[in-house]
Structures are given as C-alpha cells and as structure tokens.
Motif scaffolding. Structure first.
Motif, PDB file in Angstrom:
ATOM      1  N   VAL B  85       6.111  30.717  71.513  1.00  0.00           N
ATOM      2  CA  VAL B  85       5.240  31.867  71.217  1.00  0.00           C
ATOM      3  C   VAL B  85       3.952  31.370  70.544  1.00  0.00           C
ATOM      4  CG1 VAL B  85       5.027  34.041  69.941  1.00  0.00           C
ATOM      5  CG2 VAL B  85       7.206  33.419  70.997  1.00  0.00           C
ATOM      6  N   VAL B  86       4.097  30.383  69.666  1.00  0.00           N
ATOM      7  CA  VAL B  86       2.917  29.808  69.003  1.00  0.00           C
ATOM      8  C   VAL B  86       2.006  29.144  70.037  1.00  0.00           C
ATOM      9  CG1 VAL B  86       2.097  28.214  67.227  1.00  0.00           C
ATOM     10  CG2 VAL B  86       4.245  29.452  66.883  1.00  0.00           C
ATOM     11  N   VAL B  87       2.630  28.416  70.976  1.00  0.00           N
ATOM     12  CA  VAL B  87       1.843  27.741  72.020  1.00  0.00           C
ATOM     13  C   VAL B  87       1.119  28.779  72.880  1.00  0.00           C
ATOM     14  CG1 VAL B  87       1.960  26.302  74.095  1.00  0.00           C
ATOM     15  CG2 VAL B  87       3.313  25.700  72.074  1.00  0.00           C
ATOM     16  N   LEU B  88       1.842  29.824  73.280  1.00  0.00           N
ATOM     17  CA  LEU B  88       1.235  30.882  74.093  1.00  0.00           C
ATOM     18  C   LEU B  88       0.092  31.562  73.327  1.00  0.00           C
ATOM     19  CD1 LEU B  88       1.358  32.543  76.713  1.00  0.00           C
ATOM     20  CD2 LEU B  88       3.012  34.055  75.590  1.00  0.00           C
ATOM     21  N   CYS B  89       0.332  31.787  72.058  1.00  0.00           N
ATOM     22  CA  CYS B  89      -0.688  32.414  71.210  1.00  0.00           C
ATOM     23  C   CYS B  89      -1.935  31.526  71.136  1.00  0.00           C
ATOM     24  CB  CYS B  89      -0.108  32.647  69.815  1.00  0.00           C
ATOM     25  SG  CYS B  89      -1.187  33.567  68.717  1.00  0.00           S
ATOM     26  N   PHE B  90      -1.722  30.217  71.021  1.00  0.00           N
ATOM     27  CA  PHE B  90      -2.841  29.263  70.954  1.00  0.00           C
ATOM     28  C   PHE B  90      -3.699  29.342  72.222  1.00  0.00           C
ATOM     29  CE2 PHE B  90      -4.688  25.039  71.668  1.00  0.00           C
ATOM     30  CZ  PHE B  90      -5.325  24.828  70.461  1.00  0.00           C
ATOM     31  N   VAL B  91      -3.005  29.381  73.368  1.00  0.00           N
ATOM     32  CA  VAL B  91      -3.746  29.412  74.645  1.00  0.00           C
ATOM     33  C   VAL B  91      -4.498  30.740  74.796  1.00  0.00           C
ATOM     34  CG1 VAL B  91      -3.511  29.364  77.158  1.00  0.00           C
ATOM     35  CG2 VAL B  91      -2.146  27.813  75.754  1.00  0.00           C
ATOM     36  N   LEU B  92      -3.829  31.833  74.498  1.00  0.00           N
ATOM     37  CA  LEU B  92      -4.488  33.143  74.638  1.00  0.00           C
ATOM     38  C   LEU B  92      -5.607  33.318  73.609  1.00  0.00           C
ATOM     39  CD1 LEU B  92      -1.409  35.438  75.390  1.00  0.00           C
ATOM     40  CD2 LEU B  92      -3.144  34.598  76.988  1.00  0.00           C
ATOM     41  N   ASP B  93      -5.396  32.757  72.419  1.00  0.00           N
ATOM     42  CA  ASP B  93      -6.446  32.831  71.406  1.00  0.00           C
ATOM     43  C   ASP B  93      -7.663  32.012  71.829  1.00  0.00           C
ATOM     44  OD1 ASP B  93      -7.350  33.597  68.625  1.00  0.00           O
ATOM     45  OD2 ASP B  93      -7.504  31.414  68.509  1.00  0.00           O
ATOM     46  N   ASP B  94      -7.418  30.928  72.580  1.00  0.00           N
ATOM     47  CA  ASP B  94      -8.545  30.145  73.078  1.00  0.00           C
ATOM     48  C   ASP B  94      -9.341  30.940  74.124  1.00  0.00           C
ATOM     49  OD1 ASP B  94      -9.978  27.650  72.939  1.00  0.00           O
ATOM     50  OD2 ASP B  94      -9.326  27.315  75.005  1.00  0.00           O
TER      51      ASP B  94
END
Lengths: 130, 313
Positions: B85-94
């Motif tokens: 979820v953190v990884v997905l959040c990082f990508v979407l936040d980018d």
C-alpha cells in the motif's frame, strides 16, 4: 528530530557552507566587458538589440542603450540580471549612482562611475520616454 | 479505520545528508574543475529558502494536516498500512506531484509559489533546497484529496511526499551526466531535470516529473536534454536580488500589482492570477508559448525538433 538539533544543523550547515564557499574564492562578482555585457543583455532581452554600451568603473554594471530604450545589466554574483530602465529613481553616492528600478525583484543597483559618467547616465536614464 | 499510523519526518532526518552531499559535490567541482558551478550568495539564498520551507511547514503544516484528517474522517475507505500500500501510495503520489508541478508552471497563482525554486541561475544541490515558503497559499493540497478519499492514510501520504522530495534532491546536479539507459527511460534523472530548469525556449514547460519520468512521456511534456544545447538555468527574467524575502514573495507582489492596475475588467484581473505566467491583458509580455513561437520565427529549422512541435508551440 528535536527542534533544537534541527536548528543547530540548519544554521550551522548554512554558515559552514557560506564560509567554505567564500574561503575558496567563490564570492567574486562577475565583471563585464563590452561583449559579455551585450550577451547578458540579449540573454534576457533578445527582442531589444543593443545600440550602445557604457561600462561602470568596476565593470560590474553596464548602461545599455537598446532599441526599446535604456536598460541596465549588472552582476548578480557570478551571473547577471538585466532590466529596461523605466521610471527609475536616481540618487548619488560617493563613487557614482544608485539606480532604483521600482521593482520588487530588482530593487536597486549601485554603479561606480566617473564624474563624467554620472552626468551621462543620469541624462540617459532620466530622459523622458519617447 | 487506521487512526494510529505514524511515519518519520524523512525530510528533517535527511538534513545532515543534504549538507554532506553539498560539501561532496562542491569538492568534486573544485577538484575536477567541472560538473557545475557554485557562488556564495546564490548558495546561501538557496539554503535559507530551504530552511524557510521547513519553518513554514512547521508553522502552517497544521492547515493541510487538518484538511487531510477531515477527509480521513469522512471517507469510508481504509487501505491499511501494508508495504504494498505504501509503494502504491508512492507511485500515485508521484502522479499527483506531476500534475501539481505542471499546474505550478501553467497557473500563475501556483507559479507564484514555485517560481523561487527556479530563481537560481545555478544548478547544483543547493538549488534543490531552494523551496517555497508559500505553498500552503496555492491550495494545491486539494490535489492530494483523492489519495486520502480512496483510503491512503494522511500520514502515509505525507511520508511518501517526503520521500519524493528527497529523491529529487540528488537530480539537481551537473556532476552526473547521464544514468544507464534503462534508468533514464523510467526515472527522473539529473539530465531530465536539467531540462526542466532550463530557460531556453526549447526547454520551457518540460519534464515536470518528480520520481518517474514516465508521466511526462505519457502526457506529452517530455523533452530530452540535447548535447547540442546546454540548459541555461534561471528564469526568463532573472531576479536582481538575493534577498530571500524578495525571492519568496516577488511573484505574489507581481500578481497584486497587476490585478490592482486601474482600468481593468474583472476578467483581466482574474486572468492575471490564474493565466499562465507571462500573460498580460495588452499582450505586452510573453508567455512560454509566445517565447517558443518567437524562437521558431527566428530559427525555423528548429520546428519539429524536441521541445518544438510542428505547429510552432
């Protein structure tokens, strides 16, 4: 991180880097010759070709006469800034003129000039707009 | 609902690394006589802007945090805090960063905050720290709202935003030429980001990416760095001051001066705040689009080359 540690790091870091840069000679202001002053002007005002250039005594400021009217190029550290000189205010200092540009992002320029240049620059910069 | 989620403030923790990296880059430049330039007042201004950015976050951060927690209270979604979820959040936040950054160059109200990051005529690691003091006033925090509404905890969203900022630190350098081809294809790199900081007509409004350069390739804003055209760093009209107060607020003052001119219609006043930088009611100034068009008039052979499309934009 405790705020006090952050504060010490930030203040110490900025001061340390500033001192280091100054000691190794990276505080020298840019000096212009005719060609570099022309290039610095055209870098910012390519649509206003240069007609005449007059360099200050220390070569850190240049009065530019362009097709769009008078302007100034001056050293910003190792780099340069340039502005058309419209509605400027001029005051004198011991070695030349202060030129206030009525601009929040380029407030005042100190030009070291000969007595003859003081008169010339004053005349050009205060000339009413055509 | 995951209420007790906690992440470190990674930007504050990275401060010692920033300082060491700047000294290393400076040493490299001085010893090798290549790889960039430093100047005392420029660097000090950048560093003070960085410190002010941290201070403004401490002082005004509660506004964004309050807004995010309000959203978190109303959303029924909670994706939890698993690593993926953190990884997905990082990508979407980018992806969020890409659009905020693009708005930051195309809407003067947002540019007023972002402009100071581009106000150095140098491109070194101190430039990375030349950050805004006024980001809160752009209201771009709303672009993070979808992330929270779909179930990413606000603390996680701010955490990955901090990681994004840290990633972007190292790409502000001329000491690194190009990374391996596979890396350049996917990630934002010093080469890609040098283009973004260029004031050359070719390089205006390009490479908005934070971490992944793929967003620029997807949305048509990617321009490669050309060996034949070195980026000229700074603003179209460079600042004539190193005063951090003036650096931080000059474009806000410019907006105020423009919208309060006598004799304008309400439309003109609004456009001075929200139109692209360089817009003027009488056409006396140049937007990036006009700068590119003028360049192509003077250099027609550049039409269709990177940064200039066939239509002359």
């Amino acid at each position: 991180m405790p705020l006090i540690v952050l504060l010490v790091l930030v203040v110490g870091g900025i001061a340390g880097i500033a001192v280091l840069l100054h000691i190794i000679g990276l505080s020298k202001a840019k000096v212009f010759d005719q060609e570099s002053a022309r290039a610095a002007w055209l870098r910012e005002w390519p649509q206003a070709p240069v007609q005449d250039i007059d360099l200050s005594q220390d070569h850190c400021v240049a009065l530019i006469q362009s097709t769009h009217g008078p302007g100034l190029v001056w050293a910003m550290g190792a780099d340069s800034a340039a502005r058309l000189a419209k509605a400027v205010k001029i005051s004198q200092h011991e070695r030349g003129l202060f030129v206030s540009l009525n601009s929040f992002d380029a407030p005042r320029i100190k030009a070291n000039l000969s007595p003859q240049q003081v008169n010339t620059w004053r005349g050009v910069l205060m000339e009413p707009e055509q | 609902m995951t209420d007790m989620v906690s992440y470190p403030d990674v930007v504050q923790l990275a401060v010692p690394i920033f300082i060491v990296a700047i000294v290393l880059e400076l040493s490299w430049i001085v010893i090798r006589q290549r790889g960039g330039r430093y100047e005392t007042r420029d660097a000090v201004t950048s560093l003070i802007m960085g410190a002010g950015n941290v201070a403004s976050g401490i002082i005004l951060g509660f506004l964004a945090w309050g807004f995010f927690m309000l959203l978190w209270a109303v959303t029924p979604m909670d994706l939890g805090s698993a690593w993926w979820v953190v990884v997905l959040c990082f990508v979407l936040d980018d992806l969020r960063y890409y659009w905020v950054h693009r708005f930051g160059h195309r809407i003067r109200w947002v540019w007023a905050s972002h402009v100071n990051h581009h106000s150095s005529q140098h491109y070194n690691l101190t430039t990375a720290l030349r950050q805004t003091w006024t980001g809160t006033f752009t209201f771009m925090m709303v672009v993070r709202a979808p992330l929270i509404l779909v179930g990413f905890h606000p603390a996680m969203v701010l955490f990955v935003g901090g990681l994004n900022l840290i990633y972007q630190f190292w790409i502000h350098t001329e000491a690194i030429g190009r990374m391996p081809r596979w890396f350049e294809a996917v990630m934002n790199t010093p080469s890609h980001h040098r283009v973004h900081h260029g004031r050359n007509p070719r390089y205006l409004d390009a490479n908005y990416a934070g971490v992944f350069i793929i967003w620029d390739k997807m949305f048509g804003t990617f321009v490669p760095e050309l060996d034949s055209e070195k980026p000229d760093y700074g603003l179209v009209r460079n600042l004539g001051t190193f005063n951090p107060i003036r650096v931080a607020f000059h474009e806000w003052v410019g907006i105020w001066n423009d919208i309060t001119q006598p004799g304008l219609t309400m439309y003109h006043r609004l456009m001075y705040a929200v139109a692209p930088p360089g817009w003027s009611h009488d056409g006396s100034r140049e937007t990036s689009k006009r700068i590119k068009a003028r360049h192509l008039t003077e250099n027609p052979h550049d039409r269709g080359t990177p940064g200039f499309d066939q239509a002359g934009k």
